[in-house]
Design a protein around this motif. Structure first.
Motif, PDB file in Angstrom:
ATOM      1  N   UNK A 308      41.500  77.377  49.935  1.00  0.00           N
ATOM      2  CA  UNK A 308      40.446  78.388  50.314  1.00  0.00           C
ATOM      3  C   UNK A 308      39.076  77.610  49.560  1.00  0.00           C
ATOM      4  N   UNK A 309      39.262  77.350  48.446  1.00  0.00           N
ATOM      5  CA  UNK A 309      38.259  76.784  47.322  1.00  0.00           C
ATOM      6  C   UNK A 309      37.621  75.740  48.260  1.00  0.00           C
ATOM      7  N   UNK A 310      38.495  74.632  48.706  1.00  0.00           N
ATOM      8  CA  UNK A 310      37.921  73.371  49.096  1.00  0.00           C
ATOM      9  C   UNK A 310      38.022  73.784  50.795  1.00  0.00           C
ATOM     10  N   UNK A 311      37.284  74.587  51.039  1.00  0.00           N
ATOM     11  CA  UNK A 311      37.234  74.887  52.771  1.00  0.00           C
ATOM     12  C   UNK A 311      36.489  73.565  53.483  1.00  0.00           C
ATOM     13  N   UNK A 312      36.819  73.719  54.702  1.00  0.00           N
ATOM     14  CA  UNK A 312      36.444  72.463  55.435  1.00  0.00           C
ATOM     15  C   UNK A 312      34.965  72.900  56.071  1.00  0.00           C
ATOM     16  N   UNK A 313      33.987  71.862  55.672  1.00  0.00           N
ATOM     17  CA  UNK A 313      32.503  72.025  56.042  1.00  0.00           C
ATOM     18  C   UNK A 313      31.833  70.783  56.598  1.00  0.00           C
ATOM     19  N   UNK A 314      30.668  70.713  57.142  1.00  0.00           N
ATOM     20  CA  UNK A 314      30.123  69.514  57.482  1.00  0.00           C
ATOM     21  C   UNK A 314      29.739  68.620  56.290  1.00  0.00           C
ATOM     22  N   UNK A 315      29.546  69.129  55.211  1.00  0.00           N
ATOM     23  CA  UNK A 315      29.475  68.314  53.938  1.00  0.00           C
ATOM     24  C   UNK A 315      30.531  67.548  53.593  1.00  0.00           C
ATOM     25  N   UNK A 348      29.874  67.121  67.056  1.00  0.00           N
ATOM     26  CA  UNK A 348      29.407  68.157  67.991  1.00  0.00           C
ATOM     27  C   UNK A 348      29.213  69.051  67.411  1.00  0.00           C
ATOM     28  N   UNK A 349      28.054  69.312  66.573  1.00  0.00           N
ATOM     29  CA  UNK A 349      27.403  70.203  65.695  1.00  0.00           C
ATOM     30  C   UNK A 349      27.038  71.617  66.601  1.00  0.00           C
ATOM     31  N   UNK A 350      27.272  72.616  66.076  1.00  0.00           N
ATOM     32  CA  UNK A 350      26.827  73.918  66.720  1.00  0.00           C
ATOM     33  C   UNK A 350      25.617  74.507  65.866  1.00  0.00           C
ATOM     34  N   UNK A 351      25.056  75.503  66.478  1.00  0.00           N
ATOM     35  CA  UNK A 351      23.979  76.471  65.686  1.00  0.00           C
ATOM     36  C   UNK A 351      24.641  76.998  64.487  1.00  0.00           C
ATOM     37  N   UNK A 352      25.955  77.521  64.317  1.00  0.00           N
ATOM     38  CA  UNK A 352      26.435  78.050  63.279  1.00  0.00           C
ATOM     39  C   UNK A 352      26.537  77.079  62.244  1.00  0.00           C
ATOM     40  N   UNK A 353      27.261  76.033  62.425  1.00  0.00           N
ATOM     41  CA  UNK A 353      27.212  75.015  61.523  1.00  0.00           C
ATOM     42  C   UNK A 353      25.906  74.692  61.011  1.00  0.00           C
ATOM     43  N   UNK A 354      25.063  74.288  61.657  1.00  0.00           N
ATOM     44  CA  UNK A 354      23.554  73.929  61.259  1.00  0.00           C
ATOM     45  C   UNK A 354      22.962  75.158  60.068  1.00  0.00           C
ATOM     46  N   UNK A 355      22.949  76.244  60.857  1.00  0.00           N
ATOM     47  CA  UNK A 355      22.459  77.473  59.976  1.00  0.00           C
ATOM     48  C   UNK A 355      23.625  77.681  58.496  1.00  0.00           C
ATOM     49  N   UNK A 356      24.823  77.279  58.471  1.00  0.00           N
ATOM     50  CA  UNK A 356      25.514  77.362  57.435  1.00  0.00           C
ATOM     51  C   UNK A 356      25.170  76.378  56.223  1.00  0.00           C
ATOM     52  N   UNK A 357      24.410  75.406  56.794  1.00  0.00           N
ATOM     53  CA  UNK A 357      23.805  74.560  55.540  1.00  0.00           C
ATOM     54  C   UNK A 357      22.493  74.818  55.192  1.00  0.00           C
ATOM     55  N   UNK A 358      21.948  76.047  55.521  1.00  0.00           N
ATOM     56  CA  UNK A 358      20.769  76.531  55.209  1.00  0.00           C
ATOM     57  C   UNK A 358      20.975  77.419  53.625  1.00  0.00           C
ATOM     58  N   UNK A 359      20.116  77.309  52.897  1.00  0.00           N
ATOM     59  CA  UNK A 359      20.093  78.324  51.573  1.00  0.00           C
ATOM     60  C   UNK A 359      20.364  79.672  52.200  1.00  0.00           C
ATOM     61  N   UNK A 360      21.177  80.243  51.332  1.00  0.00           N
ATOM     62  CA  UNK A 360      22.040  81.544  51.694  1.00  0.00           C
ATOM     63  C   UNK A 360      21.174  82.446  52.213  1.00  0.00           C
ATOM     64  N   UNK A 450      40.171  74.292  58.973  1.00  0.00           N
ATOM     65  CA  UNK A 450      39.036  73.729  60.235  1.00  0.00           C
ATOM     66  C   UNK A 450      37.840  74.239  59.816  1.00  0.00           C
ATOM     67  N   UNK A 451      36.825  73.855  61.043  1.00  0.00           N
ATOM     68  CA  UNK A 451      35.536  74.723  60.781  1.00  0.00           C
ATOM     69  C   UNK A 451      35.177  74.749  62.334  1.00  0.00           C
ATOM     70  N   UNK A 452      33.914  75.402  62.477  1.00  0.00           N
ATOM     71  CA  UNK A 452      33.491  75.782  63.881  1.00  0.00           C
ATOM     72  C   UNK A 452      34.547  76.687  64.597  1.00  0.00           C
ATOM     73  N   UNK A 453      34.682  76.524  65.911  1.00  0.00           N
ATOM     74  CA  UNK A 453      35.547  77.439  66.807  1.00  0.00           C
ATOM     75  C   UNK A 453      37.213  77.676  66.187  1.00  0.00           C
ATOM     76  N   UNK A 454      37.776  76.274  65.553  1.00  0.00           N
ATOM     77  CA  UNK A 454      38.865  76.629  64.899  1.00  0.00           C
ATOM     78  C   UNK A 454      38.936  77.459  63.707  1.00  0.00           C
ATOM     79  N   UNK A 455      37.927  77.395  62.859  1.00  0.00           N
ATOM     80  CA  UNK A 455      37.702  78.168  61.661  1.00  0.00           C
ATOM     81  C   UNK A 455      37.565  79.646  62.158  1.00  0.00           C
ATOM     82  N   UNK A 456      36.849  79.984  63.102  1.00  0.00           N
ATOM     83  CA  UNK A 456      36.581  81.252  63.652  1.00  0.00           C
ATOM     84  C   UNK A 456      38.053  81.851  64.105  1.00  0.00           C
TER      85      UNK A 456
END
Length: 508
Positions: A308-315, A348-360, A450-456
């Motif tokens: 859980x702490x080492x979650x999958x993200x674009x970074x 294949x980035x999506x809006x949710x992934x891009x916004x998740x990289x913004x300051x909280x 995973x991330x994106x749709x798989x994570x959802x």
């Protein structure tokens, strides 16, 4: 074993089942060439499969020695129950040949590689859907007259060739074809480039022609390793080793793996956060009878808390794709040597992934505006190919990887942290009332990946499964029911089986 050439009335038939990239066509050409070089008539046909792993290409060869100068009439397709040799370039393709009736106990020699290349049906399900290879072993012992089987993919890799070379060697070593070994080798040598490696693979296959290494049942279950190393390599890390040794023995090995994963994911401080959380959970476990239950609650927490702490993200993805060790591994697997190597990453980035990289704070503000999210999605939601073997492509991912230092302040990290706290809160509140259910609540975290749709999708299943926890709290078998929910959630992508078990629980 087979009719002598002068006595043979029917053609000798060989079926080859191979996937794309395994050299099935080359193997077929070699077999035809060695037959013709020895004066036989030979014919080959092929029926391609769908994609690379949803179906293998079936190559079929018939050959017959000359008779009175007349060319024989040879079949275009194998007839079930009338194939002399079946060559399968992967274990489940051997099973497929048995299902199709190509292998028969009174006639067929089955030559198969024991390695696995997983089918789409095995990989598409979220849970464990890998087919049991021992089923093929049991069937092969009944369906074929003789079996030659070993890991020919490994043999090919060790000799820097493709699997067709050891398969050809095994065929020659089996003595099925009445041709001398030098004739087989001459056919390979005529290929020119790469012939030396193919001949080495052929020799290994020829020597191993008497082996049958089909997977057998394990003699004993694997033993969990619980011994920690004497040192982690530095005084700073050894301080954490002392904390690991203070945990229950049943937990230590998994806790060490979790610590390493969280440190690799972020930094040493993040690994300390993992240990602090785990120590608190272990204390609660001990206070509520964990010692009599082998600290099952903490053992599950050690694994799934790290996940859980080492979650999958674009970074994290960018960090993995720009590691020097990865480039070295790919070059080694491709046997690149000094040759230039091109590595292309598909994103294949999506809006949710891009916004998740913004300051909280900014990310929450943007996420709350559907119009703005739709605008961002129109700009970024498309497939991209990035050549990380070029400096320009490498720097793109390296810059994303560099966001690690600010990860704790980004929207995705805040979301994941809140989710972890809610999950652990439910488990610790459940622990005093129903120990086994609390353990299963922790195990439900395996649904999130995973991330994106798989994570959802995984998060949706996770929330639906845990919604049953209040209904199961008073039941002695509550943990078993939560385990059923988890298993059901892993059976299909949309969670239809999960909904069925949820309905049963609500009607109890």
């Amino acid at each position: 074993m087979f009719d002598q050439p002068a006595m043979r009335e029917k053609p000798l038939s060989i079926a080859v089942l191979a996937m794309g990239g395994q050299g099935g066509g080359v193997l077929t050409d070699w077999i035809v060439a060695v037959a013709e070089a020895n004066g036989w008539h030979a014919q080959s046909t092929s029926v391609p499969g769908v994609a690379q792993r949803t179906g293998a290409t079936l190559y079929y060869i018939e050959m017959l020695p000359p008779r009175g100068g007349q060319a024989p009439v040879l079949a275009l397709m194998p007839t079930p129950g009338d194939v002399d040799v079946v060559i399968a370039a992967e274990l489940m393709e051997a099973g497929r040949s048995i299902l199709r009736g190509l292998a028969t106990p009174d006639k067929t020699l089955l030559i198969a590689s024991t390695h696995r290349a997983y089918a789409v049906a095995e990989k598409e399900k979220p849970g464990g859907s890998i087919a049991d290879p021992r089923t093929v072993n049991a069937a092969a012992g009944i369906a074929a007259r003789q079996v030659i089987a070993f890991d020919m993919e490994q043999t090919a890799r060790e000799n820097s060739t493709v699997i067709s070379a050891p398969l050809f060697g095994a065929l020659a070593g089996a003595g099925v074809l009445p041709f001398p070994r030098p004739g087989f080798e001459a056919v390979i040598a005529a290929g020119g480039k790469g012939a030396a490696a193919s001949l080495a693979g052929f020799a290994r296959g020829f020597a191993a022609a008497g082996r049958n290494d089909l997977p057998q049942a394990a003699a004993r279950p694997r033993v969990r390793v619980t011994v920690l190393p004497d040192s982690l390599g530095s005084a700073t890390l050894d301080q954490r080793l002392a904390r690991l040794r203070a945990l229950p023995p049943q937990v230590r090995a998994m806790a060490l793996a979790g610590f390493r994963r969280t440190v690799d994911f972020q930094d040493l401080g993040y690994g300390d956060e993992y240990l602090s959380r785990l120590e608190a959970l272990a204390a609660l476990d001990a206070a509520h009878g964990g010692g009599a239950r082998d600290f099952a609650f903490t053992a599950v927490a050690a694994k799934y808390l790290a996940n859980a702490m080492a979650y999958d993200d674009a970074i994290g993805v960018a960090h993995l794709k720009t590691r020097s060790a990865r480039f070295a591994r790919i070059a080694d697997e491709m046997k690149a040597g000094d040759d230039p190597l091109t590595i292309t990453e598909f994103t294949h980035p999506r809006a949710a992934e891009m916004v998740s990289l913004m300051p909280a704070g900014l990310g929450r503000w943007v996420s709350a505006k559907p119009g703005l999210m739709a605008f961002i999605d129109r700009r970024v939601n498309r497939g991209r190919r990035i050549e990380t073997s070029k400096l320009s492509g490498f720097l793109q991912l390296y810059m994303v990887s560099g966001l690690r230092r600010w990860r704790r302040g980004l929207l995705r990290h805040h979301q994941e942290t809140r989710h972890i706290e809610n999950w652990l809160g439910l488990a610790t509140r459940t622990l005093p009332r129903n120990y086994d259910l609390a353990r299963a609540v922790l195990a439900a975290r395996r649904l999130v990946k995973g991330y994106s749709d798989t994570h959802a999708r995984g998060l949706s299943k996770f929330d639906r499964a845990l919604s049953a926890a209040p209904l199961l709290e008073a039941r002695a078998d509550g943990g078993a029911w939560m385990d059923r929910l988890i298993s059901a959630a892993l059976k299909d992508e949309n969670g239809e089986a999960l909904d069925g078990v949820l309905k049963t629980i609500r009607e109890m």
